[in-house]
Motif scaffolding. Structure first.
Motif, PDB file in Angstrom:
ATOM      1  N   ASP A 129      11.578   7.361  -3.374  1.00 39.78           N
ATOM      2  CA  ASP A 129      12.691   6.651  -2.744  1.00 39.78           C
ATOM      3  C   ASP A 129      12.194   5.515  -1.865  1.00 39.78           C
ATOM      4  O   ASP A 129      12.880   4.507  -1.699  1.00 39.78           O
ATOM      5  N   ALA A 130      11.000   5.679  -1.302  1.00 37.66           N
ATOM      6  CA  ALA A 130      10.435   4.660  -0.409  1.00 37.66           C
ATOM      7  C   ALA A 130      10.074   3.400  -1.196  1.00 37.66           C
ATOM      8  O   ALA A 130       9.848   3.449  -2.409  1.00 37.66           O
ATOM      9  N   PRO A 131      10.009   2.257  -0.513  1.00 41.39           N
ATOM     10  CA  PRO A 131       9.590   1.021  -1.185  1.00 41.39           C
ATOM     11  C   PRO A 131       8.163   1.136  -1.707  1.00 41.39           C
ATOM     12  O   PRO A 131       7.393   2.018  -1.312  1.00 41.39           O
ATOM     13  N   LEU A 132       7.805   0.240  -2.622  1.00 40.41           N
ATOM     14  CA  LEU A 132       6.437   0.183  -3.117  1.00 40.41           C
ATOM     15  C   LEU A 132       5.460  -0.016  -1.965  1.00 40.41           C
ATOM     16  O   LEU A 132       5.752  -0.741  -1.007  1.00 40.41           O
ATOM     17  N   ASP A 133       4.312   0.606  -2.069  1.00 41.96           N
ATOM     18  CA  ASP A 133       3.230   0.413  -1.107  1.00 41.96           C
ATOM     19  C   ASP A 133       2.524  -0.890  -1.475  1.00 41.96           C
ATOM     20  O   ASP A 133       1.733  -0.931  -2.420  1.00 41.96           O
ATOM     21  N   GLN A 134       2.803  -1.944  -0.739  1.00 40.39           N
ATOM     22  CA  GLN A 134       2.281  -3.263  -1.096  1.00 40.39           C
ATOM     23  C   GLN A 134       0.761  -3.333  -0.971  1.00 40.39           C
ATOM     24  O   GLN A 134       0.100  -4.018  -1.760  1.00 40.39           O
ATOM     25  N   ALA A 135       0.186  -2.635  -0.004  1.00 35.43           N
ATOM     26  CA  ALA A 135      -1.270  -2.639   0.136  1.00 35.43           C
ATOM     27  C   ALA A 135      -1.922  -1.969  -1.077  1.00 35.43           C
ATOM     28  O   ALA A 135      -2.949  -2.446  -1.589  1.00 35.43           O
ATOM     29  N   TYR A 136      -1.333  -0.888  -1.525  1.00 37.74           N
ATOM     30  CA  TYR A 136      -1.840  -0.215  -2.724  1.00 37.74           C
ATOM     31  C   TYR A 136      -1.705  -1.129  -3.932  1.00 37.74           C
ATOM     32  O   TYR A 136      -2.642  -1.264  -4.740  1.00 37.74           O
ATOM     33  N   LEU A 137      -0.566  -1.772  -4.070  1.00 35.10           N
ATOM     34  CA  LEU A 137      -0.340  -2.655  -5.205  1.00 35.10           C
ATOM     35  C   LEU A 137      -1.306  -3.836  -5.191  1.00 35.10           C
ATOM     36  O   LEU A 137      -1.816  -4.245  -6.246  1.00 35.10           O
ATOM     37  N   ASP A 138      -1.590  -4.362  -4.017  1.00 29.20           N
ATOM     38  CA  ASP A 138      -2.581  -5.444  -3.905  1.00 29.20           C
ATOM     39  C   ASP A 138      -3.952  -4.973  -4.388  1.00 29.20           C
ATOM     40  O   ASP A 138      -4.680  -5.724  -5.057  1.00 29.20           O
ATOM     41  N   ALA A 139      -4.305  -3.732  -4.043  1.00 25.34           N
ATOM     42  CA  ALA A 139      -5.605  -3.192  -4.456  1.00 25.34           C
ATOM     43  C   ALA A 139      -5.660  -2.993  -5.972  1.00 25.34           C
ATOM     44  O   ALA A 139      -6.687  -3.244  -6.607  1.00 25.34           O
ATOM     45  N   VAL A 140      -4.563  -2.553  -6.556  1.00 20.30           N
ATOM     46  CA  VAL A 140      -4.495  -2.419  -8.008  1.00 20.30           C
ATOM     47  C   VAL A 140      -4.644  -3.780  -8.669  1.00 20.30           C
ATOM     48  O   VAL A 140      -5.380  -3.941  -9.664  1.00 20.30           O
ATOM     49  N   ALA A 141      -3.965  -4.772  -8.119  1.00 20.45           N
ATOM     50  CA  ALA A 141      -4.054  -6.123  -8.674  1.00 20.45           C
ATOM     51  C   ALA A 141      -5.483  -6.648  -8.625  1.00 20.45           C
ATOM     52  O   ALA A 141      -5.935  -7.339  -9.551  1.00 20.45           O
ATOM     53  N   ALA A 142      -6.212  -6.319  -7.564  1.00 16.16           N
ATOM     54  CA  ALA A 142      -7.602  -6.771  -7.442  1.00 16.16           C
ATOM     55  C   ALA A 142      -8.474  -6.168  -8.537  1.00 16.16           C
ATOM     56  O   ALA A 142      -9.351  -6.854  -9.097  1.00 16.16           O
ATOM     57  N   VAL A 143      -8.257  -4.892  -8.848  1.00 13.23           N
ATOM     58  CA  VAL A 143      -9.015  -4.263  -9.938  1.00 13.23           C
ATOM     59  C   VAL A 143      -8.661  -4.914 -11.268  1.00 13.23           C
ATOM     60  O   VAL A 143      -9.547  -5.242 -12.074  1.00 13.23           O
ATOM     61  N   ALA A 144      -7.370  -5.110 -11.512  1.00  7.50           N
ATOM     62  CA  ALA A 144      -6.944  -5.738 -12.763  1.00  7.50           C
ATOM     63  C   ALA A 144      -7.523  -7.141 -12.905  1.00  7.50           C
ATOM     64  O   ALA A 144      -7.968  -7.535 -13.990  1.00  7.50           O
ATOM     65  N   ASP A 145      -7.540  -7.897 -11.812  1.00 10.61           N
ATOM     66  CA  ASP A 145      -8.110  -9.245 -11.854  1.00 10.61           C
ATOM     67  C   ASP A 145      -9.611  -9.204 -12.117  1.00 10.61           C
ATOM     68  O   ASP A 145     -10.149 -10.031 -12.862  1.00 10.61           O
ATOM     69  N   ALA A 146     -10.290  -8.225 -11.519  1.00  5.70           N
ATOM     70  CA  ALA A 146     -11.753  -8.142 -11.646  1.00  5.70           C
ATOM     71  C   ALA A 146     -12.183  -7.909 -13.089  1.00  5.70           C
ATOM     72  O   ALA A 146     -13.262  -8.352 -13.498  1.00  5.70           O
ATOM     73  N   VAL A 147     -11.358  -7.195 -13.857  1.00  4.32           N
ATOM     74  CA  VAL A 147     -11.727  -6.881 -15.244  1.00  4.32           C
ATOM     75  C   VAL A 147     -10.914  -7.689 -16.254  1.00  4.32           C
ATOM     76  O   VAL A 147     -11.057  -7.484 -17.455  1.00  4.32           O
ATOM     77  N   ASP A 148     -10.073  -8.601 -15.745  1.00  4.15           N
ATOM     78  CA  ASP A 148      -9.192  -9.400 -16.612  1.00  4.15           C
ATOM     79  C   ASP A 148      -8.431  -8.480 -17.565  1.00  4.15           C
ATOM     80  O   ASP A 148      -8.444  -8.659 -18.796  1.00  4.15           O
ATOM     81  N   ALA A 149      -7.743  -7.499 -16.993  1.00  2.00           N
ATOM     82  CA  ALA A 149      -7.063  -6.476 -17.783  1.00  2.00           C
ATOM     83  C   ALA A 149      -5.926  -7.059 -18.615  1.00  2.00           C
ATOM     84  O   ALA A 149      -5.148  -7.873 -18.120  1.00  2.00           O
ATOM     85  N   PRO A 150      -5.808  -6.652 -19.865  1.00  2.00           N
ATOM     86  CA  PRO A 150      -4.682  -7.128 -20.689  1.00  2.00           C
ATOM     87  C   PRO A 150      -3.349  -6.572 -20.209  1.00  2.00           C
ATOM     88  O   PRO A 150      -2.304  -7.178 -20.424  1.00  2.00           O
ATOM     89  N   TRP A 151      -3.365  -5.393 -19.608  1.00  2.00           N
ATOM     90  CA  TRP A 151      -2.192  -4.797 -18.982  1.00  2.00           C
ATOM     91  C   TRP A 151      -2.653  -3.717 -18.021  1.00  2.00           C
ATOM     92  O   TRP A 151      -3.834  -3.352 -17.968  1.00  2.00           O
ATOM     93  N   VAL A 152      -1.712  -3.193 -17.243  1.00  2.00           N
ATOM     94  CA  VAL A 152      -1.957  -2.120 -16.283  1.00  2.00           C
ATOM     95  C   VAL A 152      -0.883  -1.068 -16.498  1.00  2.00           C
ATOM     96  O   VAL A 152       0.258  -1.394 -16.853  1.00  2.00           O
TER      97      VAL A 152
END
Length: 294
Positions: free
Chosen positions: A73-96
């Motif tokens: 019910d709570a909003p997305l954890d933006q700090a967590y989402l930022d960290a996920v985005a950093a991993v995806a960017d680091a490996v140039d992920a086709p999707w997450v």
């Protein structure tokens, strides 16, 4: 990210979920493994950065998370989402990807993937969050169906809930076929009817797994992803692959790893054969009123 970009995703082939216990064998067999799925949470905030780079040099990597808790019910954890985005960017992920579930609520960590209420309102809320996740990641986002051990209230079936969520966002579906098979046994439904009821055209990736046979616990089959892919799951793969062109399939093994890594490689080979045969059948029968009987 442009909307409705799922058809443009790359075809990865047949991959394996990365597990530390299989590290050396995985790298030694890189020529027989098309890609790796990594658990996103292991690499957040720079953890295991050298390992991430080592894997990236040999494989296409797809981050698969467990703690987004998109059903909270709570909003997305933006700090967590930022960290996920950093991993995806680091490996140039086709999707997450992550799970259609929640793992925490009101500050309490549940330590499990819990199913969400199956209401129209919850489906709308999850879809809105999925759109926000895609916008932050700048790349496609997939939701995975989970196993559950009690029927959730809300009026919608699991298939109806998944369909309603996907109708309201542009996310793809990571279809875990072992979860479908397990739920079908536990909740007494036809897994093929379930597959017919969800939007298979939104399936981007499939998970295959198996459970070591044991006596049912309280009448339930417990999903552990700890054994070879079962014949029932391979049959479901063939059914799906005859109806939709899959971008990627991966095998998950979370424990009870085989002494001979060749057993996992043989499962990858069998998966490739099943895909080739089923997708050839699907091409031949496209547009027909009936498709191969299951």
């Amino acid at each position: 990210m442009p909307r409705n970009s799922l058809p443009d995703l790359p075809e990865l082939g047949v991959g394996l979920g990365y597990r530390s216990a299989l590290h050396d064998d995985t790298l030694a067999a890189r020529a027989r493994i098309d890609w790796l799925e990594i658990v996103t949470d292991r690499f957040l905030r720079g953890r295991d950065a050298e390992l991430l780079l080592e894997l990236r040099r040999s494989f296409t990597l797809v981050p698969h998370g467990v703690e987004l808790s998109i059903g909270s019910d709570a909003p997305l954890d933006q700090a967590y989402l930022d960290a996920v985005a950093a991993v995806a960017d680091a490996v140039d992920a086709p999707w997450v990807s992550d799970h259609l579930a929640f793992t925490r609520e009101r500050g309490v960590d549940l330590l499990t993937l819990a199913p969400v209420l199956r209401t129209e309102e919850k489906a709308a809320a999850v879809a809105a969050k999925a759109r926000a996740v895609e916008d932050r990641l700048g790349r496609p986002f997939l939701l995975e169906n989970i196993t559950y051990y009690m029927e959730m209230p809300g009026g919608l079936s699991e298939a109806e809930f998944i369909t309603t969520v996907l109708e309201r966002c542009d996310s793809g579906l990571l279809l875990d076929l072992n979860n479908v098979a397990t739920n079908a046994v536990n909740h007494h439904f036809d897994p093929y009817a379930f597959l017919d009821a969800i939007p298979l055209d939104r399936v981007v990736q499939v998970h295959l797994a198996g459970n070591v046979p044991e006596e049912p616990s309280g009448g339930l089959v417990v999903d552990r992803h700890d054994g070879p892919v079962s014949e029932d799951v391979f049959a479901l793969l063939e059914y799906v692959a005859a109806r939709v062109h899959l971008k990627a399939v991966s095998i998950e093994r979370d424990q009870h790893f085989p002494d001979d890594f060749g057993e996992l490689l043989d499962e990858l080979t069998r998966t490739r054969s099943a895909l080739a045969a089923s997708q050839s059948i699907g091409h031949v029968t496209a547009g027909a009123l009936t498709v191969n009987a299951r």
